[in-house]
Write a protein that holds these residues in place. Structure first.
Motif, mmCIF file in Angstrom:
data_model
loop_
_atom_site.group_PDB
_atom_site.id
_atom_site.type_symbol
_atom_site.label_atom_id
_atom_site.label_comp_id
_atom_site.label_asym_id
_atom_site.label_seq_id
_atom_site.Cartn_x
_atom_site.Cartn_y
_atom_site.Cartn_z
ATOM 1 N N GLY A 20 -1.222 0.132 -11.019
ATOM 2 C CA GLY A 20 -0.400 1.416 -11.220
ATOM 3 C C GLY A 20 -0.525 2.292 -10.100
ATOM 4 N N VAL A 21 -1.059 1.972 -9.046
ATOM 5 C CA VAL A 21 -1.132 2.758 -7.930
ATOM 6 C C VAL A 21 0.306 2.780 -7.322
ATOM 7 C CG1 VAL A 21 -2.274 2.992 -5.583
ATOM 8 C CG2 VAL A 21 -3.408 2.087 -7.462
ATOM 9 N N LYS A 22 0.613 4.061 -7.063
ATOM 10 C CA LYS A 22 1.938 4.253 -6.224
ATOM 11 C C LYS A 22 2.181 4.229 -4.881
ATOM 12 C CE LYS A 22 3.725 4.612 -10.361
ATOM 13 N NZ LYS A 22 4.349 3.260 -11.170
ATOM 14 N N THR A 23 1.012 4.736 -4.327
ATOM 15 C CA THR A 23 1.029 5.037 -2.741
ATOM 16 C C THR A 23 -0.477 4.609 -2.243
ATOM 17 O OG1 THR A 23 2.548 7.180 -3.098
ATOM 18 C CG2 THR A 23 1.281 6.798 -0.928
ATOM 19 N N ALA A 24 -0.251 3.916 -0.925
ATOM 20 C CA ALA A 24 -1.604 3.451 -0.570
ATOM 21 C C ALA A 24 -1.332 3.609 1.061
ATOM 22 C CB ALA A 24 -1.911 2.217 -0.974
ATOM 23 N N GLU A 25 -2.670 3.640 1.680
ATOM 24 C CA GLU A 25 -2.685 3.449 3.072
ATOM 25 C C GLU A 25 -3.174 2.182 3.395
ATOM 26 O OE1 GLU A 25 -4.544 6.520 6.261
ATOM 27 O OE2 GLU A 25 -6.225 5.217 5.499
ATOM 28 N N VAL A 26 -2.578 1.473 4.497
ATOM 29 C CA VAL A 26 -2.963 0.158 4.743
ATOM 30 C C VAL A 26 -4.048 0.101 5.949
ATOM 31 C CG1 VAL A 26 -2.173 -2.152 5.662
ATOM 32 C CG2 VAL A 26 -0.859 -1.157 4.104
#
Length: 198
Positions: A20-26
C-alpha cells in the motif's frame, strides 16, 4: 533503502506497492544501475508506486563533480547524466544529492569551507540537473556538504531552484535538532527521510 540487501529495487517496489505504499525513493546502488535501461526494468515492476526521487551511492562519483581535474569532472558528469536519464524514465522529479565527502576532521568543522568555490560547483550541477528536467535536492548528511545548519541557507540563497531533503537520522547524528534543518529549508523542502528511534 529500507530493504537494502533484502530486495533489489526491481523486487522492492512491487512489494512496497502490495503493502500500500504510494510514494518511494529509489536508492540506486552501483554503476550498472545508473542507466535508463535499468530504470525501465524498475519502472516495469513498480506497481502503483510513484517514484518521487532517485538517490545513489553518493561517494562513487558525486565528489568528483567538484574536481578541478577536467577528465575526472567530465566522467562524473557523464555518470550524473545517466542517473538523471533513469530518473526521467521513472518520472522522478528529484535527485537526492550529498555533494562532497567531509572525510577529514577539519573538513567536518566547516572552518575551511570555501563557499564561493562551493557555490560555483553547485550552480553548475544544478543547471545540469535542470537541463535534464530534474531538481537538485541537497540532503543534510553528517559526513557530507550539508553537515550543519547554515550551509543550505547560503547555497539556496544564491541558487533559488535548489531544494532540500530533511534526513531525520542524519540530523540526530549531527547533534543538531532536525527542527533546525527543517526551519532552514522552509518552503524549499522537497521531502523527508523519516527515522524514528523509538
Amino acid at each position: 533503502a529500507s530493504l537494502f540487501l533484502r530486495k533489489y529495487n526491481e523486487e522492492a517496489l512491487p512489494l512496497l506497492s502490495e503493502l500500500g505504499v504510494k510514494t518511494a525513493e529509489v536508492f540506486l546502488t552501483t554503476f550498472s544501475e545508473y542507466a535508463a535501461e535499468f530504470a525501465k526494468t524498475v519502472a516495469e515492476n513498480k506497481g502503483d508506486i510513484s517514484v518521487n526521487s532517485v538517490h545513489i551511492l553518493n561517494t562513487q562519483f558525486e565528489p568528483q563533480l567538484f574536481n578541478a581535474h577536467p577528465r575526472a569532472k567530465t566522467d562524473a558528469f557523464s555518470w550524473l547524466g545517466r542517473v538523471l536519464d533513469g530518473a526521467n524514465v521513472l518520472q522522478a522529479p528529484y535527485y537526492t544529492f550529498h555533494g562532497t565527502a567531509r572525510i577529514k576532521r577539519a573538513a567536518r568543522s566547516g572552518e575551511n569551507d570555501n563557499f564561493p568555490k562551493m557555490l560555483e560547483g553547485f550552480r553548475e550541477i544544478s543547471a545540469f540537473c535542470q537541463r535534464k528536467g530534474v531538481a537538485l535536492c541537497l540532503e543534510n548528511v553528517e559526513w557530507a556538504t550539508y553537515n550543519r545548519p547554515g550551509v543550505f541557507k547560503y547555497l539556496s540563497s544564491e541558487i533559488p531552484e535548489l531544494r532540500g531533503v530533511l534526513d531525520i537520522k542524519q540530523a540526530r547524528i549531527s547533534e543538531y535538532p532536525y527542527e533546525t534543518y527543517l526551519s532552514e529549508m522552509g518552503e524549499k523542502l522537497a521531502y523527508a527521510h523519516v527515522s524514528d528511534v523509538d
